[in-house]
Write a protein that holds these residues in place. Structure first.
Motif, short mmCIF file in Angstrom:
data_model
loop_
_atom_site.label_atom_id
_atom_site.label_comp_id
_atom_site.label_asym_id
_atom_site.label_seq_id
_atom_site.Cartn_x
_atom_site.Cartn_y
_atom_site.Cartn_z
N GLY A 29 0.81 -1.21 0.00
CA GLY A 29 0.00 0.00 0.00
C GLY A 29 0.84 1.26 0.00
N SER A 30 2.15 1.13 0.26
CA SER A 30 3.03 2.29 0.26
C SER A 30 3.13 2.86 -1.16
N VAL A 31 3.22 4.19 -1.24
CA VAL A 31 3.33 4.87 -2.52
C VAL A 31 4.80 5.25 -2.75
N LEU A 32 5.31 4.94 -3.95
CA LEU A 32 6.69 5.21 -4.29
C LEU A 32 6.76 6.05 -5.56
N LYS A 33 7.87 6.75 -5.74
CA LYS A 33 8.14 7.44 -6.99
C LYS A 33 8.84 6.47 -7.92
N CYS A 34 8.64 6.62 -9.21
CA CYS A 34 9.36 5.80 -10.18
C CYS A 34 10.65 6.53 -10.51
N GLN A 84 7.36 -5.74 -11.84
CA GLN A 84 8.29 -5.97 -10.75
C GLN A 84 9.24 -4.78 -10.69
N ALA A 85 9.72 -4.48 -9.50
CA ALA A 85 10.62 -3.33 -9.32
C ALA A 85 11.61 -3.62 -8.20
N VAL A 86 12.63 -2.79 -8.13
CA VAL A 86 13.64 -2.85 -7.07
C VAL A 86 13.60 -1.52 -6.34
N ILE A 87 13.56 -1.57 -5.01
CA ILE A 87 13.56 -0.35 -4.21
C ILE A 87 14.98 0.24 -4.21
N VAL A 88 15.10 1.51 -4.62
CA VAL A 88 16.41 2.16 -4.68
C VAL A 88 16.59 3.22 -3.59
N ARG A 89 15.48 3.73 -3.01
CA ARG A 89 15.57 4.70 -1.91
C ARG A 89 14.41 4.46 -0.95
N GLN A 90 14.65 4.72 0.35
CA GLN A 90 13.58 4.66 1.34
C GLN A 90 13.75 5.78 2.35
N ARG A 91 12.60 6.25 2.87
CA ARG A 91 12.62 7.37 3.81
C ARG A 91 13.01 6.94 5.22
N LYS A 92 12.68 5.73 5.58
CA LYS A 92 13.00 5.26 6.94
C LYS A 92 14.51 5.10 7.07
N PRO A 93 15.10 5.67 8.13
CA PRO A 93 16.55 5.56 8.31
C PRO A 93 16.98 4.10 8.55
N TYR A 94 18.12 3.75 8.00
CA TYR A 94 18.70 2.43 8.26
C TYR A 94 20.19 2.59 8.49
N ARG A 95 20.75 1.63 9.22
CA ARG A 95 22.14 1.73 9.66
C ARG A 95 23.02 0.85 8.78
N ARG A 96 24.15 1.40 8.37
CA ARG A 96 25.13 0.62 7.61
C ARG A 96 26.12 -0.02 8.56
N ILE A 102 21.58 6.17 7.18
CA ILE A 102 21.21 6.70 5.87
C ILE A 102 19.70 6.88 5.80
N GLN A 103 19.28 8.01 5.24
CA GLN A 103 17.86 8.29 5.06
C GLN A 103 17.71 9.15 3.81
N PHE A 104 16.78 8.79 2.92
CA PHE A 104 16.52 9.56 1.71
C PHE A 104 15.27 10.40 1.91
N GLU A 105 15.04 11.35 1.01
CA GLU A 105 13.88 12.22 1.17
C GLU A 105 12.61 11.64 0.56
N ARG A 124 16.87 8.39 -12.37
CA ARG A 124 16.98 9.75 -11.88
C ARG A 124 17.17 9.73 -10.36
N GLY A 125 18.06 10.59 -9.87
CA GLY A 125 18.29 10.69 -8.44
C GLY A 125 19.28 9.65 -7.95
N PRO A 126 19.62 9.74 -6.66
CA PRO A 126 20.60 8.81 -6.10
C PRO A 126 20.03 7.40 -5.91
N VAL A 127 20.93 6.42 -5.89
CA VAL A 127 20.58 5.03 -5.63
C VAL A 127 21.39 4.58 -4.42
N ALA A 128 20.75 3.88 -3.50
CA ALA A 128 21.44 3.40 -2.30
C ALA A 128 22.49 2.35 -2.69
N LYS A 129 23.59 2.37 -1.96
CA LYS A 129 24.70 1.44 -2.23
C LYS A 129 24.25 -0.01 -2.10
#
Length: 146
Positions: A29-34, A84-96, A102-105, A124-129
């Motif tokens: 149900g989460s909404v993402l940008k393409c 099908q898609a791959v998540i490249v950014r998320q708003r919730k902070p996560y620890r490396r 790391i947290q994206f907008e 378009r935009g950054p991709v998480a490592k």
């Protein structure tokens, strides 16, 4: 032996194994940008592929996970269709592993084919490592890897 052969097959298709534990930031149900140039603009998460959880627990996804999405806004040929898609950014902070948080907008995903190829030609935009390490085809299409 069969497990190693399967892993080699997945690596050749551009899918590597999942690394460290990440904070899961997206539920169905989460909404993402393409993030790519396929013509879709707004995506909705339908299902997390490969999620093994408990009965009645919502499946959760994080950066680098493969998901099933529905296109909500975009070109008419793609709207109301599932991909099908791959998540490249998320708003919730996560620890490396090195201790950095790391947290994206925004939450963003790149559309892929069922065998792991990119549908678009650029991201378009950054991709998480973490996503770039797990999906080499996505990494090659990205301009910025954070």
């Amino acid at each position: 032996m069969a497990a190693k052969a399967k892993q080699r097959g997945l690596i050749s298709k551009g899918m590597l194994s999942h690394g460290v534990k990440l904070s899961k930031g997206l539920i169905p149900g989460s909404v993402l940008k393409c993030a790519d140039n396929t013509g879709a603009r707004v995506l909705r998460l339908i299902q997390v592929i490969g999620y093994k959880g408990r009965l009645r627990r919502y499946p959760k996804a994080s950066v680098g996970d493969r998901i099933t999405i529905s296109v909500r806004k975009g070109v008419p040929e793609m709207r109301k269709k599932m991909f099908q898609a791959v998540i490249v950014r998320q708003r919730k902070p996560y620890r490396r592993v090195d201790g950095v948080w790391i947290q994206f907008e925004d939450n963003a995903a790149a559309i892929i084919t069922p065998d792991g190829e990119m549908k678009g030609s650029e991201i378009r935009g950054p991709v998480a490592k973490e996503a770039a390490e797990r999906w080499p085809r996505v990494a090659s299409a990205a301009r910025i890897i954070v």
